[in-house]
Scaffold this motif. Structure first.
Motif, PDB file in Angstrom:
ATOM      1  N   PHE A  42      72.090  38.264  65.044  1.00 40.38           N
ATOM      2  CA  PHE A  42      73.270  37.438  65.337  1.00 40.38           C
ATOM      3  C   PHE A  42      72.948  35.978  65.074  1.00 40.38           C
ATOM      4  N   ILE A  56      78.055  38.820  73.346  1.00 44.76           N
ATOM      5  CA  ILE A  56      77.331  39.821  72.555  1.00 44.76           C
ATOM      6  C   ILE A  56      77.025  40.978  73.506  1.00 44.76           C
ATOM      7  N   VAL A 106      73.400  45.830  68.989  1.00 46.32           N
ATOM      8  CA  VAL A 106      74.594  45.019  69.251  1.00 46.32           C
ATOM      9  C   VAL A 106      75.844  45.857  68.978  1.00 46.32           C
ATOM     10  N   HIS A 133      80.230  41.481  68.927  1.00 43.47           N
ATOM     11  CA  HIS A 133      79.928  40.047  68.998  1.00 43.47           C
ATOM     12  C   HIS A 133      81.244  39.328  68.745  1.00 43.47           C
TER      13      HIS A 133
END
Ligand SMILES: Nc1ncnc2c1ncn2[C@@H]1O[C@H](COP(=O)(O)OP(=O)(O)OP(=O)(O)O)[C@@H](O)[C@H]1O
Length: 319
Positions: A26, A207, A214, A217
């Motif tokens: 990210f 997130i 993940v 997000h």
């Protein structure tokens, strides 16, 4: 101009056979307040410790303000303030002595050091407590001292691991207002929690981590919109609620939850206003004696659960 302050690429970390962090990537922009949400054991602390240069990844890259956390951890340490979930509470050390020790370690000297310690004590509201021993502080007081220590060198990025855990509602409110002020000053703040509602109101973006991956997000509203179960309508009927159950069975696209003797919750798989209006009208036309309709807002928690279910359906999560 936007600037990436935290960049994480393909981060992995295992402990023996356990893959705690599986492949996390990210980017976080300057000035953002980011909530890092996940259940116990999802891999939040391990990820944060790798960002904070306290843990070496098995694979992947971390850059803070463009500095490489693996090749040049010292450069990264000068940019970050780390607030762990529990900090070392040395015995026989006052708040002032604790902050003074770290201010010296950050090479503040003479009057500049005294000024800086006073600034962080004032900001975190511990000036009146400065002669108290840190091992005798309450959870909330300790958390403020820990935040003060993390702010001494005026870092651009603040990493906070479960800062609100164990705080009473007042201490939580105070913590949120400090975070807001820091965000207004332009700091980038990355906060973990396993409680969604705790963070949603102060975070620009979230997130979600599950099993070291993940899942989402983005903003809270985006999460709610992206959730599968678009609309939930609570219905009360005069008829026997069995009639409602039978009617739902004949109507694809609508499901019934929490059936009781007065009604239940209708869940629309596709939640456009037109479809909801049409379905409710049909329900009455087809003989159901409705005495109450009540549209319920999807909570962030239920949106997150939907997201988890969707990921499991698509087998995105590996066991
Ligand atoms: N040093 C370690 N040795 C072995 N296993 C570890 C170690 N650190 C973490 N783990 C394991 O890795 C997984 C992820 O742990 P982590 O602490 O990152 O999760 P978390 O999301 O922060 O959880 P929590 O909300 O409970 O703090 C867990 O199963 C944990 O038991």
């Amino acid at each position: 101009m936007s600037q990436v302050m935290i960049s994480v690429r393909g981060l992995k970390r295992s402990f023996g056979k356990l893959e705690a962090v599986k492949d996390v990537s990210f980017d976080i922009q300057r000035g953002q307040v980011v909530g890092f949400i996940g259940a116990n054991g999802a891999g939040k602390t391990t990820t944060m410790r790798m960002i904070a240069t306290l843990e070496t990844p098995d694979a992947g890259e971390v850059h803070i303000c463009g500095e490489d956390a693996i090749d040049d951890p010292n450069a990264v340490r000068s940019k970050i303030g780390w607030v762990p979930d529990e900090f070392g509470r040395y015995q026989n050390m006052t708040i002032y002595e604790y902050l003074d020790f770290f201010a010296r370690a950050f090479d503040y000297r003479d009057q500049e050091r005294l000024n800086r310690i006073q600034e962080v004590m004032d900001f975190t509201g511990v000036t009146d407590l400065k002669d108290r021993f840190i091992d005798k502080l309450s959870k909330g007081q300790g958390q403020r001292v820990c935040l003060g220590r993390a702010l001494l060198h005026d870092p651009e990025v603040l990493l906070m691991d479960e800062p609100a855990a164990g705080l009473d509602p007042k201490a939580r409110m105070e913590l949120k207002s400090l975070i807001r002020i820091l965000a207004e000053e332009g700091k980038t703040i990355f906060i973990s929690s396993h409680i969604l509602s705790e963070l949603s109101e102060i975070c620009d973006t979230m997130i979600f981590l599950e099993q070291g991956q993940v899942l989402h997000h983005g903003g809270a509203e985006e999460l709610k919109r992206g959730a599968k179960e678009g609309v939930c309508i609570k219905v009360k009927v005069l008829n026997d609620s069995k009639v409602l159950e039978e009617w739902v069975e004949m109507n694809p696209g609508v499901r019934l939850l929490d059936l009781n003797n007065k009604g239940g919750r209708l869940i629309f798989d596709e939640g456009s206003d037109e479809l909801v209006a049409e379905t409710l009208k049909r329900m009455i036309n087809e003989g159901l004696q409705v005495i109450e309709f009540n549209r319920e807002e999807k909570t962030l928690e239920s949106a997150f659960v939907d997201l988890l279910n969707q990921a499991e359906d698509k087998e995105l999560l590996t066991p």
